[in-house]
Design an enzyme around this catalytic site. Structure first.
Site, PDB file in Angstrom:
ATOM      1  CB  SER A 120      -0.968   0.008   1.190  1.00  0.00           C
ATOM      2  OG  SER A 120      -2.102  -0.781   0.899  1.00  0.00           O
ATOM      3  CE  LYS A 123      -4.374   1.791  -1.336  1.00  0.00           C
ATOM      4  NZ  LYS A 123      -4.094   0.590  -0.571  1.00  0.00           N
ATOM      5  CB  SER A 179      -4.724   1.762   3.311  1.00  0.00           C
ATOM      6  OG  SER A 179      -3.851   1.133   2.408  1.00  0.00           O
TER       7      SER A 179
END
Length: 255
Positions: A120, A123, A179
């Site tokens: 993640s 991102k 997230s």
């Protein structure tokens, strides 16, 4: 995330630098400098600069800082020299890269250039593409079936429902605080569509192409993206060093 080779064997901490923990959270002494630590696919960023409040609160205060060991460096004191070289800290992460962003000094590296799945932390790049591309973060977006159809129940998500109407800014909060893979899917579709303009093509693929262009522009030679959420793919990788550069870039963004 899995990262590549290299490193320094010493932990360089300027005189007076401290790592403070308060309750369940972390706190920094007044007048601290900016530090970035990328640890095995996660990135910690600590800064005292009020200028970056909005994007810091959004990106750094949530996704990037939700990790292992934040780094706080004093703004004043003698310059770091070999006299302050200490044994490296004990970390369980397989790859680490720590820098003093303010001074531009590398503090510690462990397998910092080893390619690993960034998960993640992807991102960070997703958010950077969005804020660099979208002029109006208040632009409303309607959630479509395709945005949530392929989101598995066990994936992290902000809980979008078909028909919801949110702004780009709200989706960024969902992307970085929760997230949310669903938020990543929506942003990739909408922003990718804007990037395509009148051309035909897959908007999500166009968005990912822009993520890779960002990586190239930043000189991240060991980073390549195949999706906006960070889902595992053999061709989706980064390094602790490259993630630190992404985090520093996010800190410098004034959006």
């Amino acid at each position: 995330m899995h990262d590549s080779a290299s490193a320094s064997s010493g932990w360089l901490r300027p005189a007076g630098a401290r790592i403070l923990r308060s309750g369940n959270g972390w706190s920094a002494p007044a007048g601290c400098r900016t530090g970035v630590v990328a640890l095995c696919g996660r990135v910690n960023v600590a800064t005292s600069c009020p200028k970056h409040a909005h994007f810091q609160r959004l990106a750094i205060g949530a996704l990037i800082c939700a990790t292992l060991v934040p780094l706080w460096l004093p703004a004043h004191g003698t310059a770091a020299t070999a006299a302050f070289l200490q044994s490296p800290p004990k970390v369980s992460a397989q790859a680490v890269f720590a820098i003093d962003v303010t001074a531009g000094v590398e503090l510690y590296a462990l397998n910092a250039d080893e390619r690993r799945p960034p998960a993640s932390t992807t991102k960070i790049a997703t958010a950077l593409v969005v804020v660099r591309t979208v002029a109006n973060l208040d632009e409303p977006v309607t959630i479509e079936d395709a945005d949530v159809a392929e989101i598995a129940p066990d994936e992290s998500q902000m809980g979008l429902v078909v028909g919801d109407i949110l702004t780009i800014e709200q989706l960024l909060y969902g992307l970085l605080i929760q997230s949310g893979n669903d938020a990543a899917a929506v942003l990739a579709r909408v922003v990718g569509g804007n990037l395509l303009g009148n051309q035909s093509g897959d908007p999500t693929k166009r968005f990912v192409d822009e993520m890779n262009r960002l990586a190239a522009d930043l000189g991240l030679k060991d980073t390549h993206f195949t999706n906006a959420a960070g889902l595992y793919d053999p061709d989706h990788y980064s390094t602790a060093r490259d993630l630190a550069v992404l985090a520093e870039t996010a800190l410098q963004d004034k959006t």
